[in-house]
Design a protein around this motif. Sequence first.
Motif, mmCIF file in Angstrom:
data_model
loop_
_atom_site.group_PDB
_atom_site.id
_atom_site.type_symbol
_atom_site.label_atom_id
_atom_site.label_comp_id
_atom_site.label_asym_id
_atom_site.label_seq_id
_atom_site.Cartn_x
_atom_site.Cartn_y
_atom_site.Cartn_z
ATOM 1 N N SER A 5 0.838 -1.205 0.000
ATOM 2 C CA SER A 5 0.000 0.000 0.000
ATOM 3 C C SER A 5 0.872 1.255 0.000
ATOM 4 O O SER A 5 0.502 2.280 -0.588
ATOM 5 C CB SER A 5 -0.949 0.001 1.189
ATOM 6 O OG SER A 5 -0.227 0.078 2.394
ATOM 7 N N ASP A 8 1.963 1.616 -3.572
ATOM 8 C CA ASP A 8 0.807 2.061 -4.348
ATOM 9 C C ASP A 8 0.532 3.541 -4.124
ATOM 10 O O ASP A 8 0.170 4.263 -5.050
ATOM 11 C CB ASP A 8 -0.407 1.215 -3.986
ATOM 12 C CG ASP A 8 -1.523 1.345 -4.998
ATOM 13 O OD1 ASP A 8 -1.202 1.532 -6.194
ATOM 14 O OD2 ASP A 8 -2.702 1.258 -4.601
ATOM 15 N N THR A 9 0.732 4.007 -2.897
ATOM 16 C CA THR A 9 0.483 5.418 -2.567
ATOM 17 C C THR A 9 1.498 6.334 -3.242
ATOM 18 O O THR A 9 1.142 7.417 -3.724
ATOM 19 C CB THR A 9 0.545 5.628 -1.040
ATOM 20 O OG1 THR A 9 -0.399 4.746 -0.423
ATOM 21 C CG2 THR A 9 0.235 7.067 -0.672
ATOM 22 N N ALA A 11 3.521 5.550 -5.929
ATOM 23 C CA ALA A 11 3.913 5.080 -7.263
ATOM 24 C C ALA A 11 4.050 6.225 -8.267
ATOM 25 O O ALA A 11 4.857 6.160 -9.184
ATOM 26 C CB ALA A 11 2.906 4.054 -7.775
ATOM 27 N N GLY A 48 -2.471 5.753 -12.568
ATOM 28 C CA GLY A 48 -2.317 5.896 -11.118
ATOM 29 C C GLY A 48 -3.069 7.093 -10.578
ATOM 30 O O GLY A 48 -3.674 7.032 -9.505
ATOM 31 N N PRO A 53 -5.123 0.361 -9.500
ATOM 32 C CA PRO A 53 -4.133 -0.329 -8.665
ATOM 33 C C PRO A 53 -2.797 -0.438 -9.408
ATOM 34 O O PRO A 53 -2.736 -0.295 -10.630
ATOM 35 C CB PRO A 53 -4.753 -1.704 -8.431
ATOM 36 C CG PRO A 53 -5.773 -1.874 -9.488
ATOM 37 C CD PRO A 53 -6.226 -0.510 -9.884
ATOM 38 N N LEU A 54 -1.744 -0.711 -8.663
ATOM 39 C CA LEU A 54 -0.391 -0.734 -9.225
ATOM 40 C C LEU A 54 -0.257 -1.723 -10.373
ATOM 41 O O LEU A 54 0.364 -1.416 -11.389
ATOM 42 C CB LEU A 54 0.630 -1.038 -8.119
ATOM 43 C CG LEU A 54 2.100 -0.974 -8.546
ATOM 44 C CD1 LEU A 54 2.446 0.410 -9.071
ATOM 45 C CD2 LEU A 54 3.008 -1.346 -7.386
ATOM 46 N N TRP A 55 -0.847 -2.910 -10.239
ATOM 47 C CA TRP A 55 -0.712 -3.902 -11.310
ATOM 48 C C TRP A 55 -1.343 -3.402 -12.605
ATOM 49 O O TRP A 55 -0.822 -3.626 -13.692
ATOM 50 C CB TRP A 55 -1.303 -5.255 -10.908
ATOM 51 C CG TRP A 55 -2.804 -5.248 -10.738
ATOM 52 C CD1 TRP A 55 -3.501 -5.010 -9.607
ATOM 53 C CD2 TRP A 55 -3.769 -5.473 -11.768
ATOM 54 N NE1 TRP A 55 -4.846 -5.075 -9.849
ATOM 55 C CE2 TRP A 55 -5.046 -5.364 -11.181
ATOM 56 C CE3 TRP A 55 -3.687 -5.775 -13.128
ATOM 57 C CZ2 TRP A 55 -6.219 -5.519 -11.900
ATOM 58 C CZ3 TRP A 55 -4.862 -5.928 -13.841
ATOM 59 C CH2 TRP A 55 -6.109 -5.817 -13.232
ATOM 60 N N GLN A 57 -1.623 -0.202 -13.442
ATOM 61 C CA GLN A 57 -0.743 0.870 -13.913
ATOM 62 C C GLN A 57 0.399 0.291 -14.755
ATOM 63 O O GLN A 57 0.706 0.791 -15.837
ATOM 64 C CB GLN A 57 -0.169 1.643 -12.731
ATOM 65 C CG GLN A 57 -1.163 2.433 -11.929
ATOM 66 C CD GLN A 57 -0.528 3.060 -10.700
ATOM 67 O OE1 GLN A 57 0.614 3.492 -10.731
ATOM 68 N NE2 GLN A 57 -1.287 3.114 -9.609
#
Length: 163
Positions: A5, A8-9, A11, A48, A53-55, A57
């Motif tokens: 997380s 992710d915050t 990124a 983002g 979510p990161l995946w 992105q």
Amino acid sequence: MDVLSLIDTWAWIGWLVLILVFLVVEMLTGELTFLMLAGGSAVGLGAGVLGAPLWLQVVSAALAAVALLVFLRPPLLRRLHRGADARPSNVEALLGLEGLVLSRVSPAVTGQVKLANGDVWTARSDGDTRLDPATRIEVVRIDGATAVVRSKPGGTPMRIGPS
């Protein structure tokens, strides 16, 4: 707060760094590859910012980079190089060039030739022939600093460079 997380915050900072790195490398290379990768990274940044979510992105950045490389880069390169000089240069410009033998040339013994562009080259003959001075020749290939030449039959006498 767990590591995923946290990544992710923050990124978006990673995407900005990637974009800047790709743009700097593109300025050094000029082949538009890293510009396309920077565009893909910009798509990842945009995903983002929209809350993906990161995946997602990473997947969207990769797909956008591949699409830019495949569909946009080739026409841009053609447009960029359309006014380029198509004439051969360096060694390629010497191939087929005519000249005259200055000192005896054979396959085993190197002599000298003067080419039509005025350059004097160390040369050896192509095949089993010996070429005597004043024989007209043609450059077949370049081996290092030696021109490999063959006899050029007949034709009009040629003037080679300033004497």
